[in-house]
Design an enzyme around this catalytic site. Structure first.
Site, mmCIF file in Angstrom:
data_model
loop_
_atom_site.group_PDB
_atom_site.id
_atom_site.type_symbol
_atom_site.label_atom_id
_atom_site.label_comp_id
_atom_site.label_asym_id
_atom_site.label_seq_id
_atom_site.Cartn_x
_atom_site.Cartn_y
_atom_site.Cartn_z
ATOM 1 N N PRO A 9 0.787 -1.226 0.000
ATOM 2 C CA PRO A 9 0.000 0.000 0.000
ATOM 3 C C PRO A 9 0.823 1.283 0.000
ATOM 4 C CG PRO A 9 -0.244 -1.191 2.081
ATOM 5 C CD PRO A 9 0.444 -2.109 1.125
ATOM 6 N N ASN A 10 0.364 2.220 -0.793
ATOM 7 C CA ASN A 10 0.894 3.591 -0.877
ATOM 8 C C ASN A 10 2.227 3.703 -1.616
ATOM 9 O OD1 ASN A 10 -1.260 4.843 0.686
ATOM 10 N ND2 ASN A 10 -0.430 3.678 2.401
ATOM 11 N N ARG A 17 4.317 11.223 -1.774
ATOM 12 C CA ARG A 17 4.203 10.738 -0.419
ATOM 13 C C ARG A 17 5.464 11.024 0.400
ATOM 14 N NH1 ARG A 17 4.735 4.400 1.237
ATOM 15 N NH2 ARG A 17 4.009 4.725 3.369
ATOM 16 N N TYR A 22 10.715 9.110 1.619
ATOM 17 C CA TYR A 22 10.702 8.150 0.505
ATOM 18 C C TYR A 22 11.299 8.687 -0.795
ATOM 19 C CZ TYR A 22 7.662 5.698 3.747
ATOM 20 O OH TYR A 22 7.158 5.068 4.862
ATOM 21 N N ASN A 73 8.212 -5.506 -1.041
ATOM 22 C CA ASN A 73 8.083 -4.419 -0.068
ATOM 23 C C ASN A 73 6.619 -4.408 0.359
ATOM 24 O OD1 ASN A 73 7.897 -2.146 1.445
ATOM 25 N ND2 ASN A 73 8.852 -0.770 -0.040
ATOM 26 N N ALA A 76 3.179 -0.957 4.700
ATOM 27 C CA ALA A 76 2.625 -1.005 6.061
ATOM 28 C C ALA A 76 2.253 -2.432 6.489
ATOM 29 C CB ALA A 76 1.408 -0.098 6.164
ATOM 30 N N HIS A 79 4.369 -4.786 8.930
ATOM 31 C CA HIS A 79 4.319 -4.760 10.388
ATOM 32 C C HIS A 79 3.043 -5.360 10.961
ATOM 33 C CE1 HIS A 79 7.497 -2.038 9.285
ATOM 34 N NE2 HIS A 79 6.653 -1.175 8.781
ATOM 35 N N ASP A 86 2.450 -16.013 5.873
ATOM 36 C CA ASP A 86 2.016 -17.395 5.623
ATOM 37 C C ASP A 86 2.019 -17.729 4.129
ATOM 38 O OD1 ASP A 86 1.745 -17.860 8.310
ATOM 39 O OD2 ASP A 86 -0.440 -17.723 8.338
ATOM 40 N N GLU A 97 13.275 -9.130 1.100
ATOM 41 C CA GLU A 97 12.487 -7.996 1.598
ATOM 42 C C GLU A 97 13.228 -6.692 1.308
ATOM 43 O OE1 GLU A 97 12.406 -8.007 5.881
ATOM 44 O OE2 GLU A 97 10.674 -6.684 5.974
ATOM 45 N N HIS A 99 12.892 -2.310 1.863
ATOM 46 C CA HIS A 99 12.228 -1.095 2.348
ATOM 47 C C HIS A 99 13.020 0.103 1.866
ATOM 48 C CE1 HIS A 99 9.488 -3.373 4.749
ATOM 49 N NE2 HIS A 99 10.516 -4.096 5.159
ATOM 50 N N SER A 101 12.914 3.189 3.109
ATOM 51 C CA SER A 101 13.447 3.899 4.278
ATOM 52 C C SER A 101 14.152 2.914 5.208
ATOM 53 C CB SER A 101 12.299 4.595 5.022
ATOM 54 O OG SER A 101 11.415 3.623 5.566
ATOM 55 N N ARG A 106 13.133 3.978 12.711
ATOM 56 C CA ARG A 106 11.852 4.703 12.760
ATOM 57 C C ARG A 106 11.027 4.281 13.986
ATOM 58 N NH1 ARG A 106 9.202 4.842 6.980
ATOM 59 N NH2 ARG A 106 7.909 6.395 8.071
ATOM 60 N N ARG A 110 7.122 0.001 13.744
ATOM 61 C CA ARG A 110 7.716 -0.511 12.494
ATOM 62 C C ARG A 110 8.837 -1.521 12.756
ATOM 63 N NH1 ARG A 110 5.604 3.144 8.532
ATOM 64 N NH2 ARG A 110 5.211 5.151 9.504
HETATM 65 C C1 DQA Z 1 8.202 1.058 3.862
HETATM 66 C C2 DQA Z 1 8.299 1.237 5.379
HETATM 67 C C3 DQA Z 1 6.975 0.922 6.026
HETATM 68 O O1 DQA Z 1 7.087 1.068 7.441
HETATM 69 C C4 DQA Z 1 5.908 1.882 5.534
HETATM 70 O O2 DQA Z 1 4.653 1.568 6.097
HETATM 71 C C5 DQA Z 1 5.836 1.930 4.054
HETATM 72 C C6 DQA Z 1 7.075 1.886 3.277
HETATM 73 C C7 DQA Z 1 9.499 1.464 3.137
HETATM 74 O O3 DQA Z 1 9.633 1.104 1.972
HETATM 75 O O4 DQA Z 1 10.353 2.154 3.711
HETATM 76 O O5 DQA Z 1 4.773 2.108 3.483
HETATM 77 O O6 DQA Z 1 7.981 -0.310 3.578
#
Ligand code: DQA
Length: 145
Positions: A9-10, A17, A22, A73, A76, A79, A86, A97, A99, A101, A106, A110
């Site tokens: 998401p996002n 954003r 980011y 990635n 959110a 977490h 699963d 994985e 991220h 950031s 943080r 998180r």
């Molecule tokens: C994120 C870090 C997450 O905590 C956050 O909710 C995101 C982006 C990152 O790419 O740094 O949406 O996954």
């Protein structure tokens, strides 16, 4: 070799954003970075983004037998989502994985990554460059280098 890149998401809101966290590059720039990293790694890349947990679970399930590995990635959902953890465990594909950031520096909420428990490696805090590194690492792992 086929690698699936999943964004949660996002991530489609990149650029707009929280640019201090980011960066200013948008989601299209991220797609281009992944495509180029695929060329560099000799891997075919498919990118998928969804704001919906179930759609991400569906996509991971569909990757079984269709992809050699997953870069994810979960944003959110990192977490919160036992369902994504699963699903990664169910398909047993090598997963990395990523991220954008540095989540380790943080907020407390998180500090847990459920998806990370099913991943062979995590890249964080490298901005969009982290996707390139994740793809190259996963491709090396799959080809046994
Ligand atoms: C994120 C870090 C997450 O905590 C956050 O909710 C995101 C982006 C990152 O790419 O740094 O949406 O996954």
């Amino acid at each position: 070799m086929k690698i699936l890149v999943i964004n949660g998401p996002n991530i489609n809101m990149l650029g707009l954003r929280e640019p201090d966290i980011y960066g200013k590059q948008d989601y299209n720039a991220l797609l281009e970075i992944c495509r180029k990293a695929g060329d560099e790694a000799g891997a075919e890349i498919e990118c998928f983004q969804s704001n919906h947990e179930g759609s991400i679970v569906d996509k991971i399930q569909e990757a079984y037998g269709a992809f050699d590995g997953i870069v994810i990635n979960p944003a959110a959902y990192t977490h919160t989502s036992v369902a994504i953890l699963d699903a990664l465990k169910a398909v047993q594909l090598p997963a990395v994985e990523i991220h954008i950031s540095d989540v380790s520096s943080r907020e407390d909420f998180r500090q847990i990554s459920y998806a990370g428990l099913a991943c062979i490696k995590t890249f964080m805090g490298l901005g969009l460059e982290g996707y390139r590194q994740a793809i190259l690492y996963l491709a090396g792992h799959i080809s046994g280098k």
